[in-house]
Design an enzyme around this catalytic site. Structure first.
Site, PDB file in Angstrom:
ATOM      1  N   GLY A 166      -3.211   2.505 -13.844  1.00 22.96           N
ATOM      2  CA  GLY A 166      -4.517   2.058 -13.359  1.00 22.96           C
ATOM      3  C   GLY A 166      -4.523   0.621 -12.866  1.00 22.96           C
ATOM      4  N   SER A 177      -0.559   3.074  -7.940  1.00 20.83           N
ATOM      5  CA  SER A 177      -0.566   4.506  -7.685  1.00 20.83           C
ATOM      6  C   SER A 177       0.128   5.325  -8.755  1.00 20.83           C
ATOM      7  CB  SER A 177       0.092   4.775  -6.342  1.00 20.83           C
ATOM      8  OG  SER A 177      -0.768   5.498  -5.581  1.00 20.83           O
ATOM      9  N   SER A 232      -1.376   7.410 -10.405  1.00 24.72           N
ATOM     10  CA  SER A 232      -1.915   8.770 -10.296  1.00 24.72           C
ATOM     11  C   SER A 232      -1.195   9.581  -9.221  1.00 24.72           C
ATOM     12  CB  SER A 232      -3.419   8.764 -10.064  1.00 24.72           C
ATOM     13  OG  SER A 232      -3.794   7.737  -9.208  1.00 24.72           O
ATOM     14  N   ASP A 240      -1.360   7.174  -0.704  1.00 21.14           N
ATOM     15  CA  ASP A 240      -0.596   7.059  -1.944  1.00 21.14           C
ATOM     16  C   ASP A 240       0.379   8.223  -2.112  1.00 21.14           C
ATOM     17  OD1 ASP A 240      -2.291   4.954  -2.251  1.00 21.14           O
ATOM     18  OD2 ASP A 240      -3.540   5.898  -3.769  1.00 21.14           O
TER      19      ASP A 240
END
Ligand code: GLA
Length: 392
Positions: A120, A124, A126, A170
């Site tokens: 976070g 990236s 995620s 991303d």
């Protein structure tokens, strides 16, 4: 990771391990969902996934960062798990759900996630989690779906399952990274070019302000909505405009009165950032990292003043880092609102950079930032179990 795997899952047969990188973006802030250009690179840190197949139609998910594993039947993956404390599970679950929808027969899986990216912080984590899941699950089931399709599916999972309206950058950067190269991507046509970024000359410093990115999803989606509003209004007046990047600077000025002030400023950032990145790519091709760095710093100023996604801590890091010898330019990376600053600098100047930035930032904010150095790296890959990192 292997110790944790054995503790959690017990199984020893048929385990495989995959890796996908995080990314930093050098230019093209918030341009991907406006059909513009981006200039990211995958980095040499990311997410690891250990996987073994099951035959009972269940998915078990565990992470080194979470003591509570998740388990559910694969046929019940049509909606996100409603558990705010373990929200990370929705990234892999969304990917598995859409892989099944596209016809992949998943008989059951155990998955353990680990990694060496700050979570976070705008690097990236995620997208690298989505990519490593898509790549690892397909390859573990002997499926060779193309990287293009996996990238597309991962973005779809983030938009539709997790609910963040991110663009394609991303997932694309994590999927198509190339060692010692930047990736220049046209987000309207998906044409891509690799630009040399030789690690023996230049290196990326990423300084984590440790300012928590608050309400990022809501504020991010608000920026997306403002850009959609600008597009809606401008495309009715300018027929050639299908994405915001199609608007030229003089056209924006000519129709300025039709837009509210915040919406005008968001559009102005998009238009000027397109100009900066096109110039930045030309100078990068000539290995002129001084001029490339100057574009980064200008991009930060526009993200701060027009897109309004910066904060005091990030502005301080940009201002201070750009006074250091060997640093060519800096800007916030990722969505903004906290998180990290990326600097382009000469290889060999890392020691002074770390020392000075830690000292100055701590004196100003009373908290020590985390400084890390990255090289441009490659796409997802299977790795030998012997190279899986230790238990963190
Ligand atoms: C986030 C999103 C990306 C991109 C950047 C801003 O990282 O996930 O798609 O929009 O912000 O450039």
């Amino acid at each position: 990771m292997t110790t944790r795997w054995h503790e959690g899952f017990g199984t020893t047969a048929g385990i495989r391990c995959f890796f996908a990188s995080g990314r930093v973006n050098l230019l093209g802030a918030h341009l991907d969902y406006n059909g513009g250009y981006v200039l990211p690179c995958a980095i040499d840190r990311g997410t690891y996934l250990m996987i073994a197949l099951r035959t009972d139609g269940r998915v078990r998910l565990a992470s080194l960062n979470d003591d509570h594993p998740h388990e559910s039947p694969l046929e019940e993956l049509d909606h996100p798990a409603d558990d705010a404390d373990h929200a990370w599970v929705n990234y892999p679950l969304g990917v598995i759900h859409f892989l099944q929808e596209r016809g992949l027969e998943v008989s059951g899986i155990d998955i353990l996630i680990g990694g060496d990216l700050p979570i976070g912080a705008g690097l990236s984590s995620s997208a690298s989690l989505e990519l490593v899941t898509a790549y690892g699950v397909t390859r573990a089931f002997g499926d060779e779906t193309s990287l293009e399709d996996l990238v597309d599916l991962c973005r779809h999972a983030e938009n539709e399952f997790v609910g963040v309206h991110c663009g394609i950058m991303d997932q694309y950067a994590s999927g198509f990274g190339k060692r010692d190269h930047l990736l220049f991507l046209d987000c309207k046509t998906l044409e891509r070019q690799y630009i040399p970024f030789p690690g023996d000359r230049v290196i990326l410093a990423v300084t984590d302000s440790r300012k928590k990115r608050e309400l990022v999803d809501g504020r991010f989606n608000e920026r997306v909505a403002q850009c959609r509003e600008a597009l809606h209004i401008l495309s009715r007046r300018l027929p050639h405009v299908s994405v915001l990047r199609d608007v030229a600077r003089d056209e924006l000025e000519a129709h300025r009165d039709a837009l509210s002030l915040p919406v005008y400023k968001r559009a102005r950032h998009v238009v000027t950032e397109c100009e900066r990145i096109l110039h930045g790519v030309e100078v990068a091709k000539a290995l002129d990292f001084v001029s490339l760095g100057a574009m980064l710093t200008k991009s930060h100023e526009s993200s701060r003043d027009d897109y309004e996604v910066s904060c005091e801590e990030l502005d301080f890091l940009v201002d201070q880092s750009t006074t250091l010898q060997g640093v060519h330019g800096s800007r916030l990376t990722g969505a903004g609102f906290g998180g990290c600053v990326v600097s382009v600098m000469d290889t060999g100047t890392e020691g002074t950079f770390r020392h000075e930035i830690e000292r100055r930032y701590t004196a100003r904010f009373g908290i020590e930032p985390t400084v890390q150095f990255f090289h441009a790296w490659g796409g997802p890959q299977e790795i030998d179990l012997a190279r899986v990192p230790g238990d963190a």
